[in-house]
Design an enzyme around this catalytic site. Sequence first.
Site, PDB file in Angstrom:
ATOM      1  N   ASN A 155       9.107  15.973   8.440  1.00  0.00           N
ATOM      2  CA  ASN A 155       9.226  14.797   9.304  1.00  0.00           C
ATOM      3  C   ASN A 155       8.155  14.908  10.371  1.00  0.00           C
ATOM      4  OD1 ASN A 155      11.819  13.382   8.368  1.00  0.00           O
ATOM      5  ND2 ASN A 155      12.391  15.553   8.511  1.00  0.00           N
ATOM      6  N   GLU A 156       7.051  14.237  10.103  1.00  0.00           N
ATOM      7  CA  GLU A 156       5.897  14.343  10.989  1.00  0.00           C
ATOM      8  C   GLU A 156       6.126  13.490  12.234  1.00  0.00           C
ATOM      9  OE1 GLU A 156       3.948  16.580  10.289  1.00  0.00           O
ATOM     10  OE2 GLU A 156       3.128  16.573   8.270  1.00  0.00           O
ATOM     11  N   PRO A 157       5.307  13.670  13.289  1.00  0.00           N
ATOM     12  CA  PRO A 157       5.469  12.853  14.493  1.00  0.00           C
ATOM     13  C   PRO A 157       5.556  11.373  14.141  1.00  0.00           C
ATOM     14  CG  PRO A 157       3.873  14.564  14.895  1.00  0.00           C
ATOM     15  CD  PRO A 157       4.224  14.650  13.436  1.00  0.00           C
ATOM     16  N   SER A 159       8.440  10.182  13.008  1.00  0.00           N
ATOM     17  CA  SER A 159       9.651  10.059  12.169  1.00  0.00           C
ATOM     18  C   SER A 159      10.841   9.763  13.072  1.00  0.00           C
ATOM     19  CB  SER A 159       9.933  11.367  11.424  1.00  0.00           C
ATOM     20  OG  SER A 159       8.857  11.718  10.617  1.00  0.00           O
TER      21      SER A 159
END
Length: 632
Positions: A155-157, A159
């Site tokens: 879950n990258e920035p 998300s």
Amino acid sequence: MMDSFEKIPVKIFPNVTEGSKLVAQEIAQLIREKAARNEPCVLGMATGNTPVLLYKELVRMHREEGLSFKNVITFNLDEYYPIDKNAYQSYWSFMHRHLFNHIDIDPNNLYIPDGTWPKESIKKHCAAYEQKLVDLGGVDLQLLGIGLNGHIGFNEPGSGQFSKTRLVNLDNTTRIANTYEFENISKVPRLALTMGISNIMQAKRILLMAWGQKASIVARSVEGDVTEQVPASILQQHPDCTFIIDEAASTELTRVKSPWLTGNCDWTPTLIKKAVISVALKLNKSVLSLTVNDYLENGLSDLLVEKGDAYEINLQVFYLLKNIITGWPAGKPNASLPDHPERCDIHPKRCLIFSPHPDDDIISMGGTLMRLHDQGNEVHVAYQTSGNIAVTDEFVTRFIDFAVGFEEMFGIDNQMSRRILEDARNYIANKQKDQQDTAEIRSIKGLIRRCEAKATCRYVGIADANCHFMNLPFYETGTVNKNPMGEVDIQLTMELLKQIKPHQVYCAGDLADPHGTHKVCLEVIFESLRRLKAAGESWITDCWVWLYKGAWQEWDISEIEMAIPMSPDQVMKKRFGIFIHQSQKDMVPFQGADSREFWQRAEDRNGHTAQLYAALGMTQYAAMEAFVRWHY
Ligand code: F6R
């Protein structure tokens, strides 16, 4: 202890091993409690560097303490996409390699997002993955690592907290960070499957582990505002989440970085130095220009109450900093300098520089190395490992081709070298991804690096007889993953130390590097010195150990105990010394997250250290190398 700045409980351990053991114990206890109640235990699993020692400890507990995984069901967080299950880099392979193959878990109880799902039906598969988890009662204990950008799972920035299991784009920073698992960045998949933040937040208990270089993102997640830009900060809203970190990952937490802001602290000279440096750098002022108001407005009123005058404190710190800077790393002969970081009465000194790879000496302390030699000391360099995996296949065939041509040119029978060249070409042409090189190719790759190291020593003025190639066996796996330190590594190191009886030992003190070669190299030296001391070797009382940092980072300015300035000419001379390592230029296998070349990293870093000292009010030098003393 939960600190007022910290919005998630954080436990700090001295090192990765101890942190991992605690997590393993909590998992084992949960598994056993559930087994006693005849219940399944659902664990959420993470991959990457972070949990490797944890999985090793669980395997040990299974083997030695009878910990059974028969009632365990696992759900992995994520998987690259697309990826073949059997690819070395797939998380499916990772989990089997590090854990599942070594325990008694039921293969039907393992759930890992499948990187082979066709794209059209991915949504359906993701929904089914989530449903399965719900049907099995949800995750009892979720393990997490954290990305340098704050991602959890993938879950990258950006998300959201309601995100579900899905296909995502990997951040470029994540792809760079994970390059070490692949040959180079172009081979790192652009997509991945990941459980969403909402799935993670539903776990009953969460343990996030972070080691080493993660200090800044740990602090932002734990002390900063909750924001989707730092997905791990959303964990502040989980009722039962704990961060398990090592000392290196704790350095940006307020209680460690600026303990004076958290209430009580014991004003030792080291802490005073740290506080004053931090305020001076924050205000962009030299140490001697700090005023009473600067102290008061930046949380140092306690210090003033205890120690009195601000100007006196400024002076104390100024001299501490000034005395650290010296052009004489082995002491200045016949000088009487009581505050000099090294002893001046023993001269010349025997200096033994340990270099984990064949180029760490010149990259990390090339300026100091040259000074030690030029100032008449007896300098030895011990290259601890062969460094043979970091030579490209193209480079090795080019060199064998040279050997064939050389023999032909001088009428030497080149039947053997032609055979070696042909074998190497054939082998390399059919080489599978991640396949080990043949012993022959590996030894030639090692020879190439040995010749480069010897050439650098000659360039600096060190005789061939003073270059020691140790080829420590722990390194010789032919793959990125190395063995732990072994008895032979220690014996070889003790022998060399006994032979040279150094007054000074220099070694790469990369304490934060959790699994890398540098860490093992350091452990081997520490263990050898401890044993020699225990054995009562007489010379050891005169042997001081200085730590430098490897190519990747520098000491914190307040930790440095000896700083060696460099002139612009010395910077250039060091640059040319690094250039000699031609096999390490341009495209290096396993380059890691930093795409700058080694000479650039070294110059940036040494220049930055010099600028920091100048900003604090010291003389402005072109560059500086820095060392911390290790006491044993
Ligand atoms: C891996 C995962 C990632 C990693 C993170 C840290 O399953 O979900 O979030 O935990 O990228 O990676 P390492 O541990 O390699 O530093």
